[in-house]
Design a protein around this motif. Structure first.
Motif, short mmCIF file in Angstrom:
data_model
loop_
_atom_site.label_atom_id
_atom_site.label_comp_id
_atom_site.label_asym_id
_atom_site.label_seq_id
_atom_site.Cartn_x
_atom_site.Cartn_y
_atom_site.Cartn_z
N ILE A 121 51.50 37.69 40.90
CA ILE A 121 50.67 36.27 41.33
C ILE A 121 49.05 36.94 42.71
N PRO A 122 49.40 38.11 43.25
CA PRO A 122 48.01 38.98 43.63
C PRO A 122 46.83 38.75 42.28
N CYS A 123 47.13 39.18 41.79
CA CYS A 123 46.47 39.44 40.20
C CYS A 123 45.90 37.51 39.74
N GLY A 171 45.68 45.94 46.12
CA GLY A 171 45.75 44.80 46.22
C GLY A 171 45.09 43.95 46.38
N LEU A 172 45.40 42.68 46.68
CA LEU A 172 44.12 41.15 46.31
C LEU A 172 43.58 41.62 47.67
N PRO A 173 42.27 42.00 47.03
CA PRO A 173 40.82 41.99 48.81
C PRO A 173 40.97 40.76 49.61
N SER A 174 40.72 41.60 51.08
CA SER A 174 40.70 40.68 51.88
C SER A 174 39.64 39.69 51.80
N GLU A 175 38.78 39.88 51.27
CA GLU A 175 37.31 38.98 51.49
C GLU A 175 37.20 37.93 50.45
N ASP A 176 36.67 37.28 50.72
CA ASP A 176 36.46 36.03 49.26
C ASP A 176 35.23 36.46 48.32
N ALA A 177 34.59 35.40 47.75
CA ALA A 177 34.03 35.74 46.71
C ALA A 177 32.80 36.42 47.19
N LEU A 192 33.17 47.67 37.13
CA LEU A 192 34.30 47.14 38.31
C LEU A 192 35.47 46.96 36.94
N LEU A 193 35.78 47.94 37.24
CA LEU A 193 37.18 47.62 36.30
C LEU A 193 38.42 47.26 37.71
N ASN A 194 38.87 46.36 36.62
CA ASN A 194 40.57 45.66 37.66
C ASN A 194 41.88 46.52 36.70
N PHE A 195 42.66 46.42 37.05
CA PHE A 195 43.81 46.28 36.32
C PHE A 195 44.54 45.13 36.80
N SER A 196 45.38 44.76 35.87
CA SER A 196 46.10 43.32 36.11
C SER A 196 47.32 43.02 35.29
N GLY A 197 47.82 42.18 35.86
CA GLY A 197 48.83 41.63 35.52
C GLY A 197 48.98 40.01 35.18
#
Length: 147
Positions: free
Chosen positions: A48-50, A126-132, A38-43
């Protein structure tokens, strides 16, 4: 002259070892343990979504189980802006290389599920619509379908 040559060879060898990225290490681990990546690109300090993604999904016990149960190897390619949060030059370069390969549009957050060879199986813009819990179940389901 031999000393100079030896020093140059050692430096090149050391750089070569360091150039082995987290992705290459993750591919090896994923291959050995039959995991996904799982590769996540974030700021982490400006997006804020990150920040929400990390707080509501990545940092949860449900997601951490994916790592401990050998479902995924997690890589965070972070691009902080604040001076106090800056990464090492090596990590910045590695994250830029990952972005060149997997996030050419520069999306944040952008999350990819890869197989052990680095092939994209699923992406979330973007931010996934699912919960954890739902996010983790989706990843487990994709892994099961890979067998």
């Amino acid at each position: 002259m031999k000393t100079l040559f030896s020093a140059i060879v050692m430096v090149v060898f050391a750089v070569g070892i360091h150039a082995q990225s987290r992705l290459e290490n993750a591919k090896k681990q994923a291959s050995q343990n039959k995991e996904l990546i799982l590769l996540n690109f974030s700021g982490s300090d400006w997006c804020i979504p990150c920040i929400k993604l990390h707080k509501n999904i990545i940092e949860t016990d449900e997601f951490k189980k994916l790592e401990t149960e050998n479902v995924v190897v997690y890589i965070n390619a972070d691009f902080p802006r604040n001076k106090k949060n800056q990464l090492s030059p090596e990590l910045k370069k590695e994250n830029a290389t990952l972005a060149d390969q997997y996030n050419q549009k520069g999306l944040f957050p952008y999350t990819l599920l890869l197989n052990a060879e680095g092939k994209v199986l699923k992406s979330w813009e973007g931010l996934p619509s699912e919960d954890a819990l739902a996010f983790s179940k989706e990843i487990k389901s994709i892994k099961e379908n890979q067998k």
